[in-house]
Design an enzyme around this catalytic site. Sequence first.
Site, PDB file in Angstrom:
ATOM      1  CB  SER A 103      -0.969  -0.064   1.188  1.00 52.56           C
ATOM      2  OG  SER A 103      -1.983   0.888   1.052  1.00 52.56           O
ATOM      3  CG  ASP A 243      -5.663  -4.513  -3.959  1.00 53.76           C
ATOM      4  OD1 ASP A 243      -5.976  -3.802  -2.987  1.00 53.76           O
ATOM      5  OD2 ASP A 243      -4.501  -4.630  -4.372  1.00 53.76           O
ATOM      6  CG  HIS A 270      -5.196  -2.723   0.073  1.00 49.35           C
ATOM      7  ND1 HIS A 270      -4.562  -2.405  -1.107  1.00 49.35           N
ATOM      8  CD2 HIS A 270      -4.762  -1.810   0.985  1.00 49.35           C
ATOM      9  CE1 HIS A 270      -3.774  -1.349  -0.916  1.00 49.35           C
ATOM     10  NE2 HIS A 270      -3.882  -0.976   0.337  1.00 49.35           N
TER      11      HIS A 270
END
Length: 297
Positions: A103, A243, A270
């Site tokens: 991320s 995601d 994610h």
Amino acid sequence: MIPIKTPVGEFKVWIKRFGTNPKIKVLLLHGGPAMTHEYMECFETFFQREGFEFYEYDQLGSYYSDQPKDSSLWTIDRFVDEVEQVRKAINADKDNFYVLGNSWGGILAMEYALKYQQNMKGLLVSNMMASAPEYGKYADEVLAKQMKPEILKEIRDLEAKKDFENPRYMELLLPNFYKEHLCRLNEWPDGLNRASKHVNGEIYTLMQGPSEFGISGRLAKWDIKNRLHEITIPTLMIGAKYDTMDPKAMEEQSKLVKKGRYLYCPNGSHLAMWDDQKVFMNGVIQFINDVNDEKVN
């Protein structure tokens, strides 16, 4: 704790080493910005089994590290410089240094590679597109449309009023967005719950915005897609079906770098490291071992 020099003084960051392996040293970069290493504790079992040397690390401003209040510190360039100081502190170099970012950690990992790839052996980007505007567009045009219209409307109304402190905002996002696209496990892992509780909200909101649903903070215009071709070290791009990031964009990124490989997690979101763990960890370990054996070209 290791000391980090910044333009506004010296601070300490928390870091924990596992294992000793002069050939493979992996630095884990958490997301957020300003989450914690805690949600990445899942690497411990897998990496220790492989005999990797690896480091859990809380970036400056995160819960286990110093949390200075000067907002001039919360820029990509300053974080990149911090990672380089961490690299020196752990005595890693071009023959053994792998950076794995998830991320926001993926943004940091790509930016670090663009500046310091001469000091790296491999780059792993977990669930992060190389363009914040494209990530925002995917949230608006694809993910938002998967929500029930009345729920989306209520979320958008709260956002329009900037009523983010309203408990209803997270009440809506948690089941309808986070449980669909952030982590799909029914019971969220303890490490993820701790990291969520420990997030530094000031830094997170400043850089990301009020939630994972799109992006509106300092990072909103960030885009290095047209620079990915400059990354020449072996690179793994990881995407997942559910995601917040478009898995097709992750696949494309693996083709834009010079020596790219794509890992797709068909059941993951994610945090595919948790909700598609076997596929994720097998792919990551395979990549690191292949780079170590000079099999990625």
